[in-house]
Design a protein around this motif. Structure first.
Motif, mmCIF file in Angstrom:
data_model
loop_
_atom_site.group_PDB
_atom_site.id
_atom_site.type_symbol
_atom_site.label_atom_id
_atom_site.label_comp_id
_atom_site.label_asym_id
_atom_site.label_seq_id
_atom_site.Cartn_x
_atom_site.Cartn_y
_atom_site.Cartn_z
ATOM 1 N N CYS A 54 0.847 -1.189 0.000
ATOM 2 C CA CYS A 54 0.000 0.000 0.000
ATOM 3 C C CYS A 54 0.882 1.238 0.000
ATOM 4 C CB CYS A 54 -0.902 0.020 1.238
ATOM 5 S SG CYS A 54 -2.116 -1.314 1.235
ATOM 6 N N SER A 78 -4.254 9.841 1.041
ATOM 7 C CA SER A 78 -4.712 9.064 -0.101
ATOM 8 C C SER A 78 -4.020 7.718 -0.050
ATOM 9 C CB SER A 78 -4.354 9.811 -1.392
ATOM 10 O OG SER A 78 -4.704 9.046 -2.513
ATOM 11 N N ALA A 80 -3.310 3.860 -2.196
ATOM 12 C CA ALA A 80 -3.405 2.983 -3.365
ATOM 13 C C ALA A 80 -2.663 1.700 -3.011
ATOM 14 C CB ALA A 80 -2.779 3.634 -4.592
ATOM 15 N N CYS A 81 -3.378 0.586 -3.010
ATOM 16 C CA CYS A 81 -2.763 -0.710 -2.724
ATOM 17 C C CYS A 81 -2.762 -1.521 -4.014
ATOM 18 C CB CYS A 81 -3.532 -1.452 -1.639
ATOM 19 S SG CYS A 81 -3.547 -0.595 -0.047
ATOM 20 N N ARG A 82 -1.665 -2.229 -4.248
ATOM 21 C CA ARG A 82 -1.505 -2.971 -5.492
ATOM 22 C C ARG A 82 -0.863 -4.326 -5.230
ATOM 23 N NH1 ARG A 82 -4.345 0.616 -6.537
ATOM 24 N NH2 ARG A 82 -4.216 2.124 -8.223
ATOM 25 N N SER A 141 -10.042 7.510 2.220
ATOM 26 C CA SER A 141 -9.668 7.064 0.886
ATOM 27 C C SER A 141 -9.770 5.548 0.888
ATOM 28 C CB SER A 141 -8.249 7.519 0.555
ATOM 29 O OG SER A 141 -7.902 7.167 -0.761
ATOM 30 N N THR A 143 -9.218 1.795 -1.530
ATOM 31 C CA THR A 143 -8.629 1.131 -2.695
ATOM 32 C C THR A 143 -8.934 -0.355 -2.589
ATOM 33 O OG1 THR A 143 -6.586 0.867 -3.978
ATOM 34 C CG2 THR A 143 -6.376 0.797 -1.594
#
Length: 156
Positions: A54, A78, A80-82, A141, A143
């Motif tokens: 993350c 903010s 964003a996890c991938r 936020s 994700t």
């Protein structure tokens, strides 16, 4: 022993937070004295899900208060996890669990990241928000990391 208890509690709380790896930062406001206000990007690896990282971008207050650790950072963040590798699980997952936490002020404000499991869609949901002892912030936020249908997410 009573004098040591607050120190022991503080050490335990601090050790529960995941360790962030700083990826980068940008200055947003020049400060003549002390560091500038910044947006910092940090990476966290999910400790219970191998292959998921993350990235959290958040404001960091500068100036003199920021330099000595007394500033209260903004609640804006903010996430964003991938998937960064093959996904595997270190045992059964809770339906909802706090994964990361980081201090935003000297005592009462924290940034939190919670992992939720949506078994119907076979996805991991990560929610970032901040809270305060008295009053948190509704700013958040979210994700989602999809998991291959061939890999079932183990739930407790």
């Amino acid at each position: 022993m009573k004098k040591l208890l607050p120190s022991i509690c503080l050490i335990c709380v601090m050790s529960m937070s995941a360790h962030a790896q700083k990826v980068g930062e940008v200055d947003t406001v020049f400060k003549l004295l002390g560091p500038d206000h910044k947006i910092v990007v940090e990476a966290y690896d999910d400790p219970k899900v191998k292959g998921v990282s993350c990235y959290v971008a958040r404001a960091r207050t500068g100036g003199i208060k920021g330099a000595i650790g007394l500033a209260e950072d903004k609640a804006d963040a903010s996430i964003a996890c991938r998937q960064v590798g093959p996904i595997s699980f270190n045992g059964p997952m809770k339906q909802q669990e706090e994964v990361f936490t980081e201090r935003l002020s000297i005592l009462f404000k924290r940034l939190r990241v919670v992992r939720m499991v949506d078994p119907a869609r076979n996805v991991l949901i990560y929610l970032s928000y901040s809270d305060k002892l008295i009053e948190g912030s509704p700013k958040n936020s979210v994700t989602v990391v999809p998991v291959d249908k061939a890999t079932a997410i183990p739930i407790k």
